[in-house]
Design a protein around this motif. Structure first.
Motif, PDB file in Angstrom:
ATOM      1  N   ASP A   1       0.855  -1.188   0.000  1.00 53.63           N
ATOM      2  CA  ASP A   1       0.000   0.000   0.000  1.00 53.63           C
ATOM      3  C   ASP A   1       0.887   1.232   0.000  1.00 53.63           C
ATOM      4  O   ASP A   1       1.963   1.218   0.589  1.00 53.63           O
ATOM      5  CB  ASP A   1      -0.888   0.037   1.257  1.00 53.63           C
ATOM      6  CG  ASP A   1      -2.286  -0.485   0.970  1.00 53.63           C
ATOM      7  OD1 ASP A   1      -2.859  -0.118  -0.069  1.00 53.63           O
ATOM      8  OD2 ASP A   1      -2.813  -1.254   1.796  1.00 53.63           O
TER       9      ASP A   1
ATOM     10  N   ARG B   1      -2.826  13.374   0.244  1.00 53.36           N
ATOM     11  CA  ARG B   1      -3.908  12.437  -0.039  1.00 53.36           C
ATOM     12  C   ARG B   1      -4.223  11.610   1.216  1.00 53.36           C
ATOM     13  O   ARG B   1      -5.371  11.429   1.592  1.00 53.36           O
ATOM     14  CB  ARG B   1      -3.478  11.526  -1.203  1.00 53.36           C
ATOM     15  CG  ARG B   1      -4.459  10.449  -1.571  1.00 53.36           C
ATOM     16  CD  ARG B   1      -5.800  11.015  -1.969  1.00 53.36           C
ATOM     17  NE  ARG B   1      -5.762  11.820  -3.170  1.00 53.36           N
ATOM     18  CZ  ARG B   1      -6.319  11.468  -4.338  1.00 53.36           C
ATOM     19  NH1 ARG B   1      -6.939  10.307  -4.445  1.00 53.36           N
ATOM     20  NH2 ARG B   1      -6.269  12.265  -5.364  1.00 53.36           N
ATOM     21  N   HIS B   2      -3.168  11.104   1.860  1.00 53.91           N
ATOM     22  CA  HIS B   2      -3.338  10.272   3.056  1.00 53.91           C
ATOM     23  C   HIS B   2      -2.924  10.978   4.344  1.00 53.91           C
ATOM     24  O   HIS B   2      -3.284  10.539   5.426  1.00 53.91           O
ATOM     25  CB  HIS B   2      -2.518   8.990   2.951  1.00 53.91           C
ATOM     26  CG  HIS B   2      -2.938   8.069   1.849  1.00 53.91           C
ATOM     27  ND1 HIS B   2      -2.396   8.134   0.607  1.00 53.91           N
ATOM     28  CD2 HIS B   2      -3.840   7.059   1.807  1.00 53.91           C
ATOM     29  CE1 HIS B   2      -2.924   7.207  -0.165  1.00 53.91           C
ATOM     30  NE2 HIS B   2      -3.817   6.537   0.542  1.00 53.91           N
TER      31      HIS B   2
ATOM     32  N   GLN C   1      -1.349   0.242   8.337  1.00 53.21           N
ATOM     33  CA  GLN C   1      -2.218   0.071   7.171  1.00 53.21           C
ATOM     34  C   GLN C   1      -1.895  -1.232   6.435  1.00 53.21           C
ATOM     35  O   GLN C   1      -2.783  -1.910   5.918  1.00 53.21           O
ATOM     36  CB  GLN C   1      -2.000   1.271   6.255  1.00 53.21           C
ATOM     37  CG  GLN C   1      -2.742   1.191   4.947  1.00 53.21           C
ATOM     38  CD  GLN C   1      -2.493   2.428   4.087  1.00 53.21           C
ATOM     39  OE1 GLN C   1      -1.710   3.307   4.452  1.00 53.21           O
ATOM     40  NE2 GLN C   1      -3.143   2.495   2.973  1.00 53.21           N
TER      41      GLN C   1
ATOM     42  N   LEU D   1     -10.215  13.070  11.572  1.00 56.62           N
ATOM     43  CA  LEU D   1      -9.974  13.826  10.334  1.00 56.62           C
ATOM     44  C   LEU D   1     -10.902  15.036  10.253  1.00 56.62           C
ATOM     45  O   LEU D   1     -10.468  16.147   9.928  1.00 56.62           O
ATOM     46  CB  LEU D   1     -10.181  12.905   9.119  1.00 56.62           C
ATOM     47  CG  LEU D   1     -10.125  13.548   7.736  1.00 56.62           C
ATOM     48  CD1 LEU D   1      -8.785  14.235   7.480  1.00 56.62           C
ATOM     49  CD2 LEU D   1     -10.387  12.509   6.641  1.00 56.62           C
TER      50      LEU D   1
ATOM     51  N   PHE E   1      -6.878   8.996  14.204  1.00 61.59           N
ATOM     52  CA  PHE E   1      -6.623   9.331  12.800  1.00 61.59           C
ATOM     53  C   PHE E   1      -5.121   9.342  12.507  1.00 61.59           C
ATOM     54  O   PHE E   1      -4.657   8.791  11.511  1.00 61.59           O
ATOM     55  CB  PHE E   1      -7.237  10.699  12.461  1.00 61.59           C
ATOM     56  CG  PHE E   1      -6.795  11.226  11.119  1.00 61.59           C
ATOM     57  CD1 PHE E   1      -7.231  10.623   9.947  1.00 61.59           C
ATOM     58  CD2 PHE E   1      -5.923  12.299  11.031  1.00 61.59           C
ATOM     59  CE1 PHE E   1      -6.802  11.084   8.701  1.00 61.59           C
ATOM     60  CE2 PHE E   1      -5.499  12.773   9.788  1.00 61.59           C
ATOM     61  CZ  PHE E   1      -5.942  12.162   8.628  1.00 61.59           C
TER      62      PHE E   1
ATOM     63  N   SER F   1     -10.751  -0.251   5.475  1.00 62.03           N
ATOM     64  CA  SER F   1      -9.917   0.919   5.188  1.00 62.03           C
ATOM     65  C   SER F   1     -10.718   2.029   4.524  1.00 62.03           C
ATOM     66  O   SER F   1     -10.389   3.202   4.660  1.00 62.03           O
ATOM     67  CB  SER F   1      -8.733   0.536   4.297  1.00 62.03           C
ATOM     68  OG  SER F   1      -9.183  -0.094   3.116  1.00 62.03           O
ATOM     69  N   ASP F   2     -11.753   1.676   3.803  1.00 59.52           N
ATOM     70  CA  ASP F   2     -12.495   2.676   3.019  1.00 59.52           C
ATOM     71  C   ASP F   2     -13.875   2.987   3.593  1.00 59.52           C
ATOM     72  O   ASP F   2     -14.614   3.777   3.003  1.00 59.52           O
ATOM     73  CB  ASP F   2     -12.632   2.198   1.567  1.00 59.52           C
ATOM     74  CG  ASP F   2     -11.283   2.124   0.851  1.00 59.52           C
ATOM     75  OD1 ASP F   2     -10.381   2.874   1.241  1.00 59.52           O
ATOM     76  OD2 ASP F   2     -11.142   1.313  -0.074  1.00 59.52           O
TER      77      ASP F   2
ATOM     78  N   GLU G   1     -10.142   4.049   7.354  1.00 54.12           N
ATOM     79  CA  GLU G   1      -8.830   4.162   7.992  1.00 54.12           C
ATOM     80  C   GLU G   1      -8.781   3.820   9.483  1.00 54.12           C
ATOM     81  O   GLU G   1      -7.830   4.180  10.162  1.00 54.12           O
ATOM     82  CB  GLU G   1      -8.235   5.564   7.767  1.00 54.12           C
ATOM     83  CG  GLU G   1      -7.988   5.834   6.291  1.00 54.12           C
ATOM     84  CD  GLU G   1      -7.261   7.127   6.050  1.00 54.12           C
ATOM     85  OE1 GLU G   1      -6.161   7.079   5.491  1.00 54.12           O
ATOM     86  OE2 GLU G   1      -7.789   8.197   6.404  1.00 54.12           O
TER      87      GLU G   1
ATOM     88  N   TRP H   1     -14.728   5.815   1.020  1.00 52.81           N
ATOM     89  CA  TRP H   1     -13.620   6.460   0.309  1.00 52.81           C
ATOM     90  C   TRP H   1     -13.415   5.830  -1.066  1.00 52.81           C
ATOM     91  O   TRP H   1     -13.443   4.615  -1.216  1.00 52.81           O
ATOM     92  CB  TRP H   1     -12.339   6.323   1.123  1.00 52.81           C
ATOM     93  CG  TRP H   1     -11.197   7.051   0.488  1.00 52.81           C
ATOM     94  CD1 TRP H   1     -10.267   6.528  -0.366  1.00 52.81           C
ATOM     95  CD2 TRP H   1     -10.872   8.431   0.639  1.00 52.81           C
ATOM     96  NE1 TRP H   1      -9.388   7.513  -0.746  1.00 52.81           N
ATOM     97  CE2 TRP H   1      -9.738   8.685  -0.148  1.00 52.81           C
ATOM     98  CE3 TRP H   1     -11.437   9.492   1.371  1.00 52.81           C
ATOM     99  CZ2 TRP H   1      -9.133   9.938  -0.219  1.00 52.81           C
ATOM    100  CZ3 TRP H   1     -10.848  10.736   1.294  1.00 52.81           C
ATOM    101  CH2 TRP H   1      -9.705  10.953   0.505  1.00 52.81           C
TER     102      TRP H   1
ATOM    103  N   HIS I   1     -10.572   6.765  -4.303  1.00 43.50           N
ATOM    104  CA  HIS I   1      -9.529   7.717  -4.713  1.00 43.50           C
ATOM    105  C   HIS I   1      -9.914   8.512  -5.959  1.00 43.50           C
ATOM    106  O   HIS I   1      -9.470   9.635  -6.149  1.00 43.50           O
ATOM    107  CB  HIS I   1      -8.212   6.990  -4.995  1.00 43.50           C
ATOM    108  CG  HIS I   1      -7.466   6.664  -3.739  1.00 43.50           C
ATOM    109  ND1 HIS I   1      -6.938   7.635  -2.922  1.00 43.50           N
ATOM    110  CD2 HIS I   1      -7.174   5.489  -3.143  1.00 43.50           C
ATOM    111  CE1 HIS I   1      -6.334   7.061  -1.887  1.00 43.50           C
ATOM    112  NE2 HIS I   1      -6.482   5.762  -2.002  1.00 43.50           N
TER     113      HIS I   1
HETATM  114  C1  LIG Z   1      -5.218  14.737   4.297  1.00 39.91           C
HETATM  115  C2  LIG Z   1      -6.179  13.592   4.264  1.00 39.91           C
HETATM  116  N1  LIG Z   1      -7.374  13.718   3.639  1.00 39.91           N
HETATM  117  C3  LIG Z   1      -8.235  12.681   3.586  1.00 39.91           C
HETATM  118  C4  LIG Z   1      -7.936  11.480   4.171  1.00 39.91           C
HETATM  119  C5  LIG Z   1      -8.946  10.350   4.150  1.00 39.91           C
HETATM  120  N2  LIG Z   1      -8.527   9.178   3.382  1.00 39.91           N
HETATM  121  C6  LIG Z   1      -7.469   9.165   2.553  1.00 39.91           C
HETATM  122  S1  LIG Z   1      -7.222   7.657   1.844  1.00 39.91           S
HETATM  123  C7  LIG Z   1      -8.568   6.992   2.646  1.00 39.91           C
HETATM  124  C8  LIG Z   1      -9.005   5.554   2.445  1.00 39.91           C
HETATM  125  C9  LIG Z   1      -7.934   4.532   2.678  1.00 39.91           C
HETATM  126  O1  LIG Z   1      -6.834   4.676   1.817  1.00 39.91           O
HETATM  127  P1  LIG Z   1      -6.537   3.705   0.602  1.00 39.91           P
HETATM  128  O2  LIG Z   1      -5.371   4.210  -0.146  1.00 39.91           O
HETATM  129  O3  LIG Z   1      -7.813   3.461  -0.178  1.00 39.91           O
HETATM  130  O4  LIG Z   1      -6.132   2.403   1.393  1.00 39.91           O
HETATM  131  P2  LIG Z   1      -6.413   0.875   0.999  1.00 39.91           P
HETATM  132  O5  LIG Z   1      -7.900   0.728   0.861  1.00 39.91           O
HETATM  133  O6  LIG Z   1      -5.683   0.631  -0.284  1.00 39.91           O
HETATM  134  O7  LIG Z   1      -5.848   0.126   2.170  1.00 39.91           O
HETATM  135  C10 LIG Z   1      -9.192   7.953   3.446  1.00 39.91           C
HETATM  136  C11 LIG Z   1     -10.405   7.731   4.275  1.00 39.91           C
HETATM  137  C12 LIG Z   1      -6.680  11.385   4.806  1.00 39.91           C
HETATM  138  N3  LIG Z   1      -6.258  10.250   5.384  1.00 39.91           N
HETATM  139  N4  LIG Z   1      -5.837  12.437   4.855  1.00 39.91           N
END
Ligand SMILES: Cc1ncc(C[n+]2csc(CCOP(=O)(O)OP(=O)(O)O)c2C)c(N)n1
Ligand SMILES: Nc1ncnc2c1ncn2[C@@H]1O[C@H](COP(=O)(O)OP(=O)(O)O)[C@@H](O)[C@H]1O
Ligand SMILES: [Mg+2]
Length: 344
Positions: free
Chosen positions: A53, A59-60, A78, A175, A203, A228-229, A289, A339, A341
């Motif tokens: 990941d 973004r994260h 994660q 968040l 968070f 996660s989403d 998350e 969530w 992307h």
């Molecule tokens: C600055 C910021 N804005 C928004 C978010 C909310 N956010 C970002 S990615 C995400 C979902 C999880 O990430 P992802 O890359 O889809 O992880 P995966 O499902 O691949 O494990 C969320 C809720 C955050 N973590 N940070």
């Protein structure tokens, strides 16, 4: 403590690695660790679980909110959660870090410390460093199935119970507290942030019940994934893979919602939003998350007692004419958000 004015561009790659590698956890089962062209890791089972990941700045995480320690911690958790969700024990990881050249060296060593604190039982066996416009972290983790079958998303059967281990909605609450300005993360010690609000802490440094993954597999879990989403979105993935309906119980989620009401009120006050408390339910159903584990178990297993940390939040049903879907007390939820992307 590293000189806070020292930047990544003041060191060469070898000097930077010399500051990082001693901080990383090492352990048994590793024939060749960091320092050669690749690592060599023993795989007792003859198979290994592997997952990757990325975390991307803005973004994260935001560097105004997250310290290096927080990002290291989160990057480990994660990925560990994905291994746990297969029913496996995390063993080793490789970690790649892309960073702008004005990043303080202290940020990088804090990152290594956060990673080291969250990684066990996994060890760090290697990685890569590169320059780039924003901070980006990529982690790949391996896991040991210890002779068991993997727990897939596709194994849920009508009559199973649906259970969850970990928190729901706390990370999304944190968040929103930060986004709305109702809370600030900068009340902690330098380097290791020490957010006063438990939601902001959830968070910045999510805590996944990693040991509950192998425990669920040993207990006979039929399907599992990490959330996660968002609960509705990830439950939808499990429902689709298994070809079943999943019926969530609103009553079983009441305690999760209630725990978030204080945060919802704070956000409502900061944003002048009259529907403040409604947010708490949205966080539980659609916030991501938290990296809890959502699993299905045969009813007999639930009758005997679920593994530590799991509690029943619904059941698995034969799908209706509409096809596999997630229900809330038997009804289609108003909006199955979460969530995405590319379609936020
Ligand atoms: C600055 C910021 N804005 C928004 C978010 C909310 N956010 C970002 S990615 C995400 C979902 C999880 O990430 P992802 O890359 O889809 O992880 P995966 O499902 O691949 O494990 C969320 C809720 C955050 N973590 N940070
Ligand atoms: N670039 C890619 N190439 C191949 N497979 C991918 C890629 N991106 C995602 N996948 C696969 O798609 C599935 C879903 O990915 P993702 O939503 O990131 O899962 P998770 O939420 O468990 O991290 C995973 O099995 C993942 O390995
Ligand atoms: Mg992923």
């Amino acid at each position: 403590m590293t000189d806070p004015t020292l930047r990544v561009r003041d060191l060469d790659e070898t000097e930077l690695l010399a500051r990082i590698v001693p901080l990383l956890p090492s352990g048994e089962g590793i024939d060749v660790g960091p320092g050669d062209d690749a690592a060599v890791v023993r795989a007792a089972d003859g198979r290994f679980v592997v997952t990757t990941d990325v975390l991307v700045e803005r973004r994260h995480f935001r560097r105004e909110w997250s310290t290096g320690y927080d990002v290291g911690h989160r990057a480990a958790v994660q990925n560990l959660a994905d291994v746990a969700a297969m029913g496996a024990r995390p063993t080793s990881m490789v970690v790649s870090l892309v960073m702008p050249d004005d990043l303080p060296v202290q940020w990088v060593t804090d990152f290594a410390r956060g990673l080291a604190d969250a990684a066990p039982p996994a060890v760090v066996v290697g990685g890569d460093l590169s320059g780039g416009d924003v901070v980006m972290v990529s982690v790949t983790v391996h896991g040991d199935l210890e002779g068991r079958a993997p727990v897939l998303r596709s194994g849920a059967r009508p009559g199973d119970v649906l259970a969850h281990a970990g928190t729901l909605g706390a990370s999304a609450a944190g968040l929103d507290l930060l986004t709305s300005g109702a809370a600030s993360p900068d009340d902690g010690a330098p380097g290791v942030s020490n957010a006063r609000s438990p939601f902001v802490a959830a968070f910045l440094r999510p805590d996944s019940p990693v040991a509950a993954g192998p425990a669920a597999a040993r207990a006979g879990a039929t399907a599992m994934l990490d959330v996660s989403d968002g609960l509705l979105r990830d439950a939808g993935r499990l429902a689709l893979a298994s070809g079943t309906d999943l019926d969530l119980s609103e009553g079983a989620l009441m305690l999760d919602v209630t725990a978030l009401v204080p945060a919802a009120v704070e956000v409502a006050m900061a944003t002048d939003d009259p529907d403040g408390a409604g947010r708490a339910r949205t966080w539980v159903l659609s916030g991501g998350e938290d990296h809890g584990l959502l699993a299905t178990f045969p009813a007999e297993v639930a009758d005997r007692g679920l593994p530590d940390g799991f509690r029943v939040i619904g059941d698995v049903r034969t799908p209706g004419a509409a096809g596999p879907r997630v229900l809330l007390d038997g009804e289609e939820p108003e909006a199955a958000t979460g969530w995405d992307h590319f379609r936020p």
